[in-house]
Design an enzyme around this catalytic site. Structure first.
Site, PDB file in Angstrom:
ATOM      1  N   THR A 142      38.986  -3.201  30.804  1.00 24.78           N
ATOM      2  CA  THR A 142      38.930  -3.145  32.262  1.00 24.78           C
ATOM      3  C   THR A 142      39.923  -2.138  32.833  1.00 24.78           C
ATOM      4  N   GLY A 181      45.263  -9.027  28.567  1.00 24.46           N
ATOM      5  CA  GLY A 181      46.291 -10.018  28.248  1.00 24.46           C
ATOM      6  C   GLY A 181      47.205  -9.512  27.139  1.00 24.46           C
ATOM      7  N   GLU A 424      35.458 -11.812  30.858  1.00 30.20           N
ATOM      8  CA  GLU A 424      34.376 -11.684  29.868  1.00 30.20           C
ATOM      9  C   GLU A 424      33.015 -11.607  30.539  1.00 30.20           C
TER      10      GLU A 424
HETATM   11  C1  LIG Z   1      41.168 -14.429   6.902  1.00 27.80           C
HETATM   12  C2  LIG Z   1      40.242 -14.785   8.058  1.00 27.80           C
HETATM   13  C3  LIG Z   1      40.693 -14.170   9.298  1.00 27.80           C
HETATM   14  C4  LIG Z   1      39.827 -14.519  10.446  1.00 27.80           C
HETATM   15  C5  LIG Z   1      40.427 -13.966  11.695  1.00 27.80           C
HETATM   16  C6  LIG Z   1      39.543 -14.258  12.823  1.00 27.80           C
HETATM   17  C7  LIG Z   1      40.246 -13.924  14.041  1.00 27.80           C
HETATM   18  C8  LIG Z   1      40.353 -15.131  14.900  1.00 27.80           C
HETATM   19  C9  LIG Z   1      41.463 -15.893  14.466  1.00 27.80           C
HETATM   20  C10 LIG Z   1      41.750 -17.011  14.982  1.00 27.80           C
HETATM   21  C11 LIG Z   1      40.991 -17.588  16.089  1.00 27.80           C
HETATM   22  C12 LIG Z   1      41.907 -18.073  17.059  1.00 27.80           C
HETATM   23  C13 LIG Z   1      41.223 -17.946  18.350  1.00 27.80           C
HETATM   24  C14 LIG Z   1      42.155 -17.429  19.299  1.00 27.80           C
HETATM   25  C15 LIG Z   1      41.763 -17.861  20.647  1.00 27.80           C
HETATM   26  C16 LIG Z   1      41.630 -16.770  21.492  1.00 27.80           C
HETATM   27  C17 LIG Z   1      41.337 -17.173  22.840  1.00 27.80           C
HETATM   28  C18 LIG Z   1      40.692 -16.038  23.464  1.00 27.80           C
HETATM   29  C19 LIG Z   1      40.975 -16.007  24.890  1.00 27.80           C
HETATM   30  C20 LIG Z   1      40.310 -14.817  25.430  1.00 27.80           C
HETATM   31  C21 LIG Z   1      40.826 -14.533  26.764  1.00 27.80           C
HETATM   32  C22 LIG Z   1      39.939 -13.518  27.307  1.00 27.80           C
HETATM   33  C23 LIG Z   1      40.588 -12.754  28.373  1.00 27.80           C
HETATM   34  C24 LIG Z   1      39.629 -11.852  28.987  1.00 27.80           C
HETATM   35  C25 LIG Z   1      39.193 -10.741  28.419  1.00 27.80           C
HETATM   36  C26 LIG Z   1      38.220  -9.856  29.102  1.00 27.80           C
HETATM   37  O1  LIG Z   1      37.776 -10.092  30.193  1.00 27.80           O
HETATM   38  S1  LIG Z   1      37.721  -8.486  28.275  1.00 27.80           S
HETATM   39  C27 LIG Z   1      36.674  -7.585  29.345  1.00 27.80           C
HETATM   40  C28 LIG Z   1      35.349  -8.239  29.543  1.00 27.80           C
HETATM   41  N1  LIG Z   1      34.490  -7.416  30.306  1.00 27.80           N
HETATM   42  C29 LIG Z   1      33.225  -7.655  30.499  1.00 27.80           C
HETATM   43  O2  LIG Z   1      32.727  -8.668  30.051  1.00 27.80           O
HETATM   44  C30 LIG Z   1      32.432  -6.605  31.206  1.00 27.80           C
HETATM   45  C31 LIG Z   1      31.142  -7.099  31.767  1.00 27.80           C
HETATM   46  N2  LIG Z   1      30.171  -6.045  31.769  1.00 27.80           N
HETATM   47  C32 LIG Z   1      29.269  -5.883  30.768  1.00 27.80           C
HETATM   48  O3  LIG Z   1      29.267  -6.621  29.807  1.00 27.80           O
HETATM   49  C33 LIG Z   1      28.233  -4.803  30.873  1.00 27.80           C
HETATM   50  O4  LIG Z   1      28.607  -3.655  31.413  1.00 27.80           O
HETATM   51  C34 LIG Z   1      26.981  -5.330  31.612  1.00 27.80           C
HETATM   52  C35 LIG Z   1      27.262  -5.525  33.083  1.00 27.80           C
HETATM   53  C36 LIG Z   1      26.539  -6.641  30.983  1.00 27.80           C
HETATM   54  C37 LIG Z   1      25.813  -4.394  31.323  1.00 27.80           C
HETATM   55  O5  LIG Z   1      25.718  -3.463  32.272  1.00 27.80           O
HETATM   56  P1  LIG Z   1      24.587  -2.337  32.165  1.00 27.80           P
HETATM   57  O6  LIG Z   1      25.026  -1.238  33.011  1.00 27.80           O
HETATM   58  O7  LIG Z   1      23.253  -2.916  32.385  1.00 27.80           O
HETATM   59  O8  LIG Z   1      24.727  -1.999  30.649  1.00 27.80           O
HETATM   60  P2  LIG Z   1      23.990  -1.027  29.771  1.00 27.80           P
HETATM   61  O9  LIG Z   1      25.031  -0.409  28.950  1.00 27.80           O
HETATM   62  O10 LIG Z   1      23.110  -0.124  30.532  1.00 27.80           O
HETATM   63  O11 LIG Z   1      23.047  -1.984  28.885  1.00 27.80           O
HETATM   64  C38 LIG Z   1      21.863  -2.584  29.329  1.00 27.80           C
HETATM   65  C39 LIG Z   1      21.172  -3.144  28.094  1.00 27.80           C
HETATM   66  O12 LIG Z   1      22.144  -3.617  27.153  1.00 27.80           O
HETATM   67  C40 LIG Z   1      22.023  -5.013  26.944  1.00 27.80           C
HETATM   68  N3  LIG Z   1      23.346  -5.574  26.791  1.00 27.80           N
HETATM   69  C41 LIG Z   1      24.352  -5.575  27.697  1.00 27.80           C
HETATM   70  N4  LIG Z   1      25.430  -6.202  27.179  1.00 27.80           N
HETATM   71  C42 LIG Z   1      25.105  -6.547  25.905  1.00 27.80           C
HETATM   72  C43 LIG Z   1      25.803  -7.218  24.875  1.00 27.80           C
HETATM   73  N5  LIG Z   1      27.068  -7.643  25.041  1.00 27.80           N
HETATM   74  N6  LIG Z   1      25.166  -7.416  23.705  1.00 27.80           N
HETATM   75  C44 LIG Z   1      23.890  -7.022  23.530  1.00 27.80           C
HETATM   76  N7  LIG Z   1      23.169  -6.379  24.485  1.00 27.80           N
HETATM   77  C45 LIG Z   1      23.769  -6.151  25.652  1.00 27.80           C
HETATM   78  C46 LIG Z   1      21.298  -5.487  28.176  1.00 27.80           C
HETATM   79  O13 LIG Z   1      20.685  -6.698  27.935  1.00 27.80           O
HETATM   80  C47 LIG Z   1      20.341  -4.353  28.426  1.00 27.80           C
HETATM   81  O14 LIG Z   1      19.324  -4.446  27.476  1.00 27.80           O
HETATM   82  P3  LIG Z   1      17.880  -3.888  27.818  1.00 27.80           P
HETATM   83  O15 LIG Z   1      18.020  -2.500  28.306  1.00 27.80           O
HETATM   84  O16 LIG Z   1      17.146  -3.995  26.508  1.00 27.80           O
HETATM   85  O17 LIG Z   1      17.314  -4.798  28.852  1.00 27.80           O
HETATM   86  C1  LIG Z   2      42.939 -13.782  33.839  1.00 24.56           C
HETATM   87  C2  LIG Z   2      42.176 -12.550  33.493  1.00 24.56           C
HETATM   88  C3  LIG Z   2      42.310 -12.007  32.228  1.00 24.56           C
HETATM   89  C4  LIG Z   2      41.644 -10.833  31.887  1.00 24.56           C
HETATM   90  N1  LIG Z   2      41.835 -10.294  30.649  1.00 24.56           N
HETATM   91  C5  LIG Z   2      41.251  -9.113  30.346  1.00 24.56           C
HETATM   92  C6  LIG Z   2      41.491  -8.496  29.078  1.00 24.56           C
HETATM   93  O1  LIG Z   2      42.189  -9.042  28.244  1.00 24.56           O
HETATM   94  N2  LIG Z   2      40.937  -7.301  28.822  1.00 24.56           N
HETATM   95  C7  LIG Z   2      40.140  -6.679  29.741  1.00 24.56           C
HETATM   96  O2  LIG Z   2      39.669  -5.581  29.446  1.00 24.56           O
HETATM   97  N3  LIG Z   2      39.875  -7.249  30.931  1.00 24.56           N
HETATM   98  C8  LIG Z   2      40.409  -8.443  31.269  1.00 24.56           C
HETATM   99  N4  LIG Z   2      40.155  -9.032  32.479  1.00 24.56           N
HETATM  100  C9  LIG Z   2      39.291  -8.347  33.446  1.00 24.56           C
HETATM  101  C10 LIG Z   2      37.920  -8.987  33.589  1.00 24.56           C
HETATM  102  O3  LIG Z   2      37.152  -8.774  32.441  1.00 24.56           O
HETATM  103  C11 LIG Z   2      37.214  -8.442  34.828  1.00 24.56           C
HETATM  104  O4  LIG Z   2      37.936  -8.852  35.950  1.00 24.56           O
HETATM  105  C12 LIG Z   2      35.781  -8.917  34.896  1.00 24.56           C
HETATM  106  O5  LIG Z   2      34.985  -8.287  33.906  1.00 24.56           O
HETATM  107  C13 LIG Z   2      35.139  -8.711  36.282  1.00 24.56           C
HETATM  108  O6  LIG Z   2      35.157  -7.394  36.665  1.00 24.56           O
HETATM  109  P1  LIG Z   2      35.767  -6.939  38.075  1.00 24.56           P
HETATM  110  O7  LIG Z   2      37.110  -7.534  38.196  1.00 24.56           O
HETATM  111  O8  LIG Z   2      35.614  -5.480  38.123  1.00 24.56           O
HETATM  112  O9  LIG Z   2      34.844  -7.610  39.155  1.00 24.56           O
HETATM  113  P2  LIG Z   2      33.744  -6.909  40.057  1.00 24.56           P
HETATM  114  O10 LIG Z   2      32.670  -6.400  39.196  1.00 24.56           O
HETATM  115  O11 LIG Z   2      34.377  -5.931  40.984  1.00 24.56           O
HETATM  116  O12 LIG Z   2      33.195  -8.164  40.850  1.00 24.56           O
HETATM  117  C14 LIG Z   2      33.421  -8.410  42.235  1.00 24.56           C
HETATM  118  C15 LIG Z   2      32.149  -9.000  42.857  1.00 24.56           C
HETATM  119  O13 LIG Z   2      31.093  -8.057  42.771  1.00 24.56           O
HETATM  120  C16 LIG Z   2      29.923  -8.653  42.249  1.00 24.56           C
HETATM  121  N5  LIG Z   2      29.152  -7.692  41.472  1.00 24.56           N
HETATM  122  C17 LIG Z   2      29.623  -6.700  40.669  1.00 24.56           C
HETATM  123  N6  LIG Z   2      28.610  -6.054  40.078  1.00 24.56           N
HETATM  124  C18 LIG Z   2      27.481  -6.644  40.481  1.00 24.56           C
HETATM  125  C19 LIG Z   2      26.104  -6.448  40.178  1.00 24.56           C
HETATM  126  N7  LIG Z   2      25.706  -5.518  39.319  1.00 24.56           N
HETATM  127  N8  LIG Z   2      25.199  -7.248  40.781  1.00 24.56           N
HETATM  128  C20 LIG Z   2      25.589  -8.221  41.615  1.00 24.56           C
HETATM  129  N9  LIG Z   2      26.878  -8.457  41.924  1.00 24.56           N
HETATM  130  C21 LIG Z   2      27.811  -7.685  41.361  1.00 24.56           C
HETATM  131  C22 LIG Z   2      30.438  -9.796  41.378  1.00 24.56           C
HETATM  132  O14 LIG Z   2      29.462 -10.801  41.228  1.00 24.56           O
HETATM  133  C23 LIG Z   2      31.652 -10.268  42.157  1.00 24.56           C
HETATM  134  O15 LIG Z   2      31.230 -11.203  43.124  1.00 24.56           O
HETATM  135  C24 LIG Z   2      40.811 -10.199  32.839  1.00 24.56           C
HETATM  136  C25 LIG Z   2      40.647 -10.776  34.112  1.00 24.56           C
HETATM  137  C26 LIG Z   2      41.324 -11.929  34.437  1.00 24.56           C
HETATM  138  C27 LIG Z   2      41.159 -12.497  35.809  1.00 24.56           C
END
Ligand SMILES: CCCCCCCC/C=C\CCCCCCCCCCCCC/C=C/C(=O)SCCNC(=O)CCNC(=O)[C@H](O)C(C)(C)COP(=O)(O)OP(=O)(O)OC[C@H]1O[C@@H](n2cnc3c(N)ncnc32)[C@H](O)[C@@H]1OP(=O)(O)O
Ligand SMILES: Cc1cc2nc3c(=O)[nH]c(=O)nc-3n(C[C@H](O)[C@H](O)[C@H](O)COP(=O)(O)OP(=O)(O)OC[C@H]3O[C@@H](n4cnc5c(N)ncnc54)[C@H](O)[C@@H]3O)c2cc1C
Length: 662
Positions: A142, A181, A424
């Site tokens: 992000t 994080g 996520e």
């Molecule tokens: C020896 C053994 C060792 C083992 C070790 C193992 C390791 C583990 C060890 C121990 C375990 C312990 C566990 C630890 C615990 C940990 C806790 C974890 C806590 C986690 C805390 C998390 C904190 C937060 C982190 C974050 O937020 S990270 C950032 C996250 N960001 C997002 O999620 C972004 C969201 N946006 C998107 O995903 C995409 O952009 C989208 C909006 C979904 C897609 O946008 P679009 O523009 O449409 O994308 P396109 O690229 O055009 O794709 C369209 C196309 O792709 C398909 N698509 C999209 N996403 C996916 C996907 N993810 N997978 C598959 N396909 C995907 C989509 O369906 C479209 O398909 P079609 O065109 O066919 O329709």
């Molecule tokens: C506690 C915390 C931990 C995080 N940890 C990580 C991390 O470890 N690594 C990392 O990379 N990121 C991390 N993030 C970021 C997180 O993944 C993003 O905040 C998240 O993916 C949402 O994106 P944004 O903040 O840009 O929201 P935005 O996309 O700006 O969303 C704002 C509003 O716009 C709307 N919107 C956006 N796009 C659309 C659309 N296409 N259609 C309709 N509505 C839409 C949403 O629904 C929402 O209401 C963390 C966030 C938080 C709060």
């Protein structure tokens, strides 16, 4: 030792089933329960993990204490030989009492991304140091300007064939990485998601391992600006961070190259699917479904135990004040959430199994089920987190004023859990991803393709053509779970059709595909919601068939009926509109729900006991196993920092001088 509260004792005596049997079922087996408890007691009895109450500490102290615990945790995991990811997770949850912590991103996303996206050679180089915590990493995707629309991320990685290095840059303010994080202070490496440029061409997002701090001094490396983004709504133990990269050079070998590759001369080899870069997000989304179950089951444990010991108001004149759990309105708040907590536990197990099964196929080179896995993880993550998020707050308010105290545990559960609706993948955006899959499947089914998996119901579209409600037999038998599952399925089919038709209608007005999509978003999100609701009800019903213990079966059957019927009342418009339900049936459902509340009442405490949260994990004076809430609340308040002196210094500084002036 204070005696157990008599109310809560009585509740346990009245239960109709054995809690241990149900706990074993939730864990997977008696052996798994034994092992989980063994791991938990390793932490609970460890003097190194006894801690001060975080409520009485500053943010910096909380971060400090968390890093201390995380470091000790890594040592001890090694000493005890705990290396199974599930067991690491038990241990970790217990050490940090359910709080997020500075190493979450290292354990959950950095290591996972390495495992899934590094080539064998890269794994040799990076995995062992990362496992040994020499390399501490995070997942930096992000940016200030973009979280959702990751195709528009602006950080660049430009290949320089002359030195065989990538040069990383955050060229604008909006391209500064923001949120990861553990990035601010803890990590010395980051997996950075950046636009790959090689030989003058952009190939989209790829993952790079970027050293950000010196391995010896922990000082930021040249070209790296890194720090903490400041206090948040919660997550106080976590140093969510910012990162600006200016001409930071990394070797070619630091691009994760299991799928896509850049050769030494700069030529680019495409991955088999460009969505594989998004794989770690799918993993965490799948995990979050189980987290929804945990957050909700903890909240229900607190609110239901407290409701069993709290007496308030008059139910019948002249009689003692009843337990607040005897109020129908209180039961109506809490029991559907208890049912949802059970449903989500089973859905969480299913999601985890499905993730591992399909990733197994992906690792064998079969990507055919990736779209369904993505759609399921995205939708269920959004569906369960939304319900759990709202449910935690209902539980808090169901505890009256005391729910607002930090020592109830509920505020911490809420602030720790609520960002799962955003991170996520923001929930609305995730629902729209699921809808994209559903609409695609709908069209395929219309064209005569046979669908399989959770969307196979769309094959039956011919049968689902609209008919006048009067000419059609009512579908729902409100006393039969199988019939309710069928009704949810038909509702989902109907709402997918409504969404698809909305799109079609918009397109007929000859607007673009994208505008048609935007103008149909409300229908699309509702279709996904209905689909997920169907999947949850279906999985809950399917789970019942696995239960051999009749007493446990009976009580879970009651919960499943409550979950399904309560969901119908919340969405009655859909069921009525689709002709799946008649108006008279709606009031029958209300009556049936009331009867189910009465059935659940004697088992309510036993049902939360079965989740088996020990007091240290629950960390709640209201949810204590022994029910002695008032005594421990008084003890806790006495420890408030404001009570360290009888007269606070502010009195001498401000109040006393003021008095002499007036
Ligand atoms: C020896 C053994 C060792 C083992 C070790 C193992 C390791 C583990 C060890 C121990 C375990 C312990 C566990 C630890 C615990 C940990 C806790 C974890 C806590 C986690 C805390 C998390 C904190 C937060 C982190 C974050 O937020 S990270 C950032 C996250 N960001 C997002 O999620 C972004 C969201 N946006 C998107 O995903 C995409 O952009 C989208 C909006 C979904 C897609 O946008 P679009 O523009 O449409 O994308 P396109 O690229 O055009 O794709 C369209 C196309 O792709 C398909 N698509 C999209 N996403 C996916 C996907 N993810 N997978 C598959 N396909 C995907 C989509 O369906 C479209 O398909 P079609 O065109 O066919 O329709
Ligand atoms: C506690 C915390 C931990 C995080 N940890 C990580 C991390 O470890 N690594 C990392 O990379 N990121 C991390 N993030 C970021 C997180 O993944 C993003 O905040 C998240 O993916 C949402 O994106 P944004 O903040 O840009 O929201 P935005 O996309 O700006 O969303 C704002 C509003 O716009 C709307 N919107 C956006 N796009 C659309 C659309 N296409 N259609 C309709 N509505 C839409 C949403 O629904 C929402 O209401 C963390 C966030 C938080 C709060």
């Amino acid at each position: 030792l204070a005696a157990m509260n008599p109310d809560i004792c009585r509740e346990r005596e009245n239960a109709t089933f054995n809690t241990e049997t149900l706990t074993n079922m939730l864990d997977g087996s008696a052996e798994k329960t034994r092992r989980r408890r063994e791991i938990e007691s390793l932490v609970i009895n460890d003097p190194d993990f006894q801690h001060d109450d975080p409520n009485f500490m500053s943010r910096s102290e909380r971060y400090d204490a968390a890093v201390k615990k995380s470091s000790q945790m890594i040592m001890k995991l090694r000493d005890y030989g705990i290396s199974d990811p599930e067991e690491i997770y038990f241990y970790k949850r217990c050490v940090h009492r359910g709080f997020s912590e500075p190493l979450d991103l290292h354990l959950g996303m950095f290591l996972t991304t390495l495992l899934n996206q590094a080539s064998p050679t890269q794994l040799d180089t990076f995995f062992t140091p990362a496992w040994n915590l020499e390399i501490v990493g995070t997942y930096a995707q992000t940016e200030l300007g973009h979280g959702t629309h990751i195709r528009k991320l602006e950080t660049t990685a430009t290949y320089d064939p002359s030195t065989q290095e990538f040069v990383l840059n955050c060229p604008t303010v909006s391209s500064i990485k923001w949120w990861p994080g553990g990035l601010g202070k803890t990590s010395n490496h980051a997996i950075v998601l950046a636009q790959l440029y090689t030989l003058g061409k952009c190939h989209g997002l790829h993952a790079f391992i970027v050293p950000i701090r010196c391995m010896k001094t922990h000082q930021p490396l040249p070209g790296v600006t890194v720090g903490d983004i400041g206090p948040k709504f919660g997550f106080e133990e976590v140093d969510n961070g910012y990162l600006k990269l200016e001409n930071v050079r990394i070797p070619r070998e630091n691009m994760l190259m299991k799928y896509a590759q850049v050769e030494p001369d700069g030529s680019y080899l495409k991955p088999p699917s460009d969505k594989l870069t998004y794989g770690t997000m799918v993993f965490i989304r799948a995990m979050i479904v189980g987290e929804s179950a945990r957050a909700l089951s903890k909240s229900c444990t607190i609110a239901i135990r407290y409701s069993a010991v709290r007496h308030q108001s008059e139910l019948r004149p002249g009689e003692p004040e009843p337990q607040i759990l005897d109020y129908q309105a209180q039961q109506y708040k809490l029991f559907p959430l208890l049912a949802a907590a059970y449903a989500f536990t089973f859905v969480g197990q299913y999601m985890s199994d499905t993730y591992h099964r399909i990733t197994g196929h992906i690792n064998q080179g079969d990507f055919s089920q990736l779209p369904e896995l993505h759609a399921l993880a995205a939708g269920l993550k959004a569906f369960t987190t939304w319900t759990a998020n709202a449910g935690i707050e209902v539980c808090r308010m169901a505890c009256g004023g005391h729910g607002y105290l930090c020592c109830s545990g509920l505020p911490d559960i809420y602030v720790t859990f609520t960002p799962t609706c955003t991170y996520e993948g923001e929930n609305t955006v995730m629902m729209l991803q699921t809808a994209r899959f559903l609409v695609k499947c709908y069209r395929q089914a219309r064209e005569g393709q046979q669908l399989s998996g959770t969307v196979s119901y769309l094959n039956e579209q011919q049968r689902l053509q609209p008919q006048p409600v009067s000419s059609r037999p009512t579908v729902v038998n409100i006393n039969d779970l199988a019939s309710l599952v069928e009704a949810y399925k038909l509702r989902a089919a109907k709402l997918v059709e409504v969404a698809a038709k909305s799109l079609q209608g918009e397109l007929q007005r000859s607007i673009s595909q994208e505008d048609a999509w935007n103008n149909s978003s409300i229908e699309l999100v509702r279709a996904s919601d209905a689909h997920c609701h169907y999947v949850v009800v279906e999985l809950f019903a399917a789970k019942l068939s696995e239960i051999s213990d009749t007493a446990v079966h009976s009580v879970l059957n009651t919960l499943a009926l409550l979950y399904a019927l309560h969901g119908i009342t919340l969405n009655s418009g859909d069921f009525l509109q689709a002709g799946l339900l008649s108006v008279p049936q709606l009031s029958q459902i209300t009556q049936r729900i009331k009867a189910l509340l009465v059935e659940i009442r004697p088992n309510a405490v036993a049902l939360v006991d079965s989740f088996d949260y020990n007091d240290e994990m629950l960390n709640s004076v209201l949810g204590r196993y022994d029910g002695n809430v008032y005594e421990s609340m008084f003890e806790w308040a006495k420890r408030s920092p404001l009570n360290r002196t009888e007269v606070h210094e502010s009195y001498y500084k401000y109040m006393k001088p003021l008095r002499s002036k007036l």
